[in-house]
Design an enzyme around this catalytic site. Structure first.
Site, PDB file in Angstrom:
ATOM      1  N   GLU A  61       9.735  -6.487   4.314  1.00  0.00           N
ATOM      2  CA  GLU A  61       9.756  -6.738   2.871  1.00  0.00           C
ATOM      3  C   GLU A  61       9.519  -5.473   2.052  1.00  0.00           C
ATOM      4  O   GLU A  61      10.243  -5.184   1.092  1.00  0.00           O
ATOM      5  CB  GLU A  61       8.698  -7.792   2.516  1.00  0.00           C
ATOM      6  CG  GLU A  61       8.678  -8.137   1.040  1.00  0.00           C
ATOM      7  CD  GLU A  61       7.687  -9.238   0.715  1.00  0.00           C
ATOM      8  OE1 GLU A  61       7.665  -9.678  -0.443  1.00  0.00           O
ATOM      9  OE2 GLU A  61       6.934  -9.647   1.626  1.00  0.00           O
ATOM     10  N   SER A  63       3.048 -12.852  -5.354  1.00  0.00           N
ATOM     11  CA  SER A  63       1.856 -13.704  -5.309  1.00  0.00           C
ATOM     12  C   SER A  63       0.608 -12.851  -5.450  1.00  0.00           C
ATOM     13  O   SER A  63      -0.330 -13.187  -6.172  1.00  0.00           O
ATOM     14  CB  SER A  63       1.822 -14.490  -3.998  1.00  0.00           C
ATOM     15  OG  SER A  63       2.946 -15.333  -3.899  1.00  0.00           O
ATOM     16  N   SER A 110       1.133  -5.277  -4.221  1.00  0.00           N
ATOM     17  CA  SER A 110       1.110  -4.106  -3.349  1.00  0.00           C
ATOM     18  C   SER A 110       1.610  -2.904  -4.128  1.00  0.00           C
ATOM     19  O   SER A 110       2.570  -3.015  -4.900  1.00  0.00           O
ATOM     20  CB  SER A 110       1.989  -4.311  -2.107  1.00  0.00           C
ATOM     21  OG  SER A 110       1.346  -5.114  -1.147  1.00  0.00           O
ATOM     22  N   ARG A 124       1.581   2.293   1.683  1.00  0.00           N
ATOM     23  CA  ARG A 124       0.836   1.432   0.756  1.00  0.00           C
ATOM     24  C   ARG A 124      -0.454   2.158   0.383  1.00  0.00           C
ATOM     25  O   ARG A 124      -1.243   2.522   1.251  1.00  0.00           O
ATOM     26  CB  ARG A 124       0.517   0.088   1.402  1.00  0.00           C
ATOM     27  CG  ARG A 124      -0.075  -0.942   0.434  1.00  0.00           C
ATOM     28  CD  ARG A 124      -0.322  -2.263   1.157  1.00  0.00           C
ATOM     29  NE  ARG A 124      -0.667  -3.337   0.243  1.00  0.00           N
ATOM     30  CZ  ARG A 124      -1.899  -3.625  -0.168  1.00  0.00           C
ATOM     31  NH1 ARG A 124      -2.924  -2.901   0.271  1.00  0.00           N
ATOM     32  NH2 ARG A 124      -2.125  -4.623  -1.009  1.00  0.00           N
TER      33      ARG A 124
END
Length: 300
Positions: free
Chosen positions: A49, A104, A107, A127
């Site tokens: 993703e 939701s 990141s 990240r």
């Protein structure tokens, strides 16, 4: 919805559907992989993703003119009633960039470049931050607080609301500006803070609760993103994700917060096609591009 489309196509042209190459990303690509094959006989080619988001952002910015925009005040100085207007922005091609993906949860990905002997400049990412306060938080709490049935209804309520009816402001505490810290009287000191008074709880409008909630969520995300960007030395901050899709109100709050905390040094940027970033990223990463010599042509 996707299953319904494929079933209809299977009924009409079953042999053709079996030759389809479906590239998918996100949690559903993993969760529904077996169902795609068992019910429809279709193999799903999964992509990570976060990697598809990075690839999709780069693909869109490389190929679509005026892809990025921000929100700027129509006039200065800023007041609570200041109207914000949309403005196209040309992104600095030099990296690093910070991609703030608000789904939701949130990141934050730092997109950088690495020089290699074989391929020249190659994008890399990692990240560097995030928060569990995201679109899922807004929808769940919002529906509990207001009785709204879905995201669209909740945002419509927020558009009609007045956060000042429920938020405690600096002026409510000091009676005026807090000049020692440079805080104006209309600065929010405590989200939902007025509702510590039980007499106000029975009088509050659902619309005001929704407006305060969207403001609280967006400002917290923007504040964290600003701190992460400063820590990582990033000037270009791009917001993506389902929460920002067709959500002008939240985009304006993100833009306002960045302008405030950075003193105008950095902007919150948004994408015209952000609702398709993951899908485009999955396609641009896929073997389909190589096998069928598919390329994204630059628009005139």
């Amino acid at each position: 919805y996707v299953f319904e489309i494929i079933r209809k196509e299977c009924s009409a042209c079953p042999e053709q559907v079996l030759r389809w190459k479906i590239f998918a990303t996100g949690g559903g690509a993993f969760k529904f992989e077996d169902r795609f094959y068992k019910e429809l006989g279709v193999h799903v080619r999964k992509n990570d993703e976060m990697q598809t988001i990075v690839s999709g952002v780069e693909c869109l910015l490389d190929n679509i003119p005026n892809e990025c925009f921000t929100w700027v005040p129509k006039e200065t100085p800023l007041t609570h009633a200041t109207e914000f207007v949309r403005k196209d922005v040309t992104t600095d091609p030099r990296k690093p960039w910070l991609i703030v993906n608000v789904g939701s949860g949130v990141s934050m990905l730092k997109l950088d470049e690495q020089q290699t002997v074989q391929h020249g400049k190659v994008s890399t990412y990692k990240r560097v931050g995030g928060t569990p306060l995201g679109g899922g938080t807004f929808l769940s709490l919002g529906c509990l607080l207001t009785g709204a049935k879905d995201h669209v209804e909740l945002l419509e309520m927020a558009e009609r609301g007045n956060a000042k009816a429920v938020d405690k402001l600096v002026g409510d505490i000091y009676g005026d500006d807090y000049k020692g810290l440079g805080l104006s009287a209309d600065t929010v000191a405590s989200s939902f803070g007025k509702l510590v008074n039980p007499d106000l709880r029975d009088k509050v409008r659902p619309e005001d609760l929704a407006r305060s909630l969207v403001q609280m969520i967006t400002w917290n995300i923007a504040h964290i993103a600003r701190l992460v960007a400063a820590q990582e030395g990033v000037k270009t901050i791009i917001f993506t994700g389902s929460f920002t899709h067709n959500n002008d109100l939240s985009q304006k709050h993100f833009a306002t917060a960045f302008r405030y905390w950075s003193n105008g040094d950095s902007k919150a940027l948004f994408m015209r096609h952000e609702g398709y970033v993951g899908a485009i990223g999955a396609l641009s990463m896929s073997a389909l591009c190589k096998e069928d010599h598919l390329a994204f042509g630059r628009m005139p």
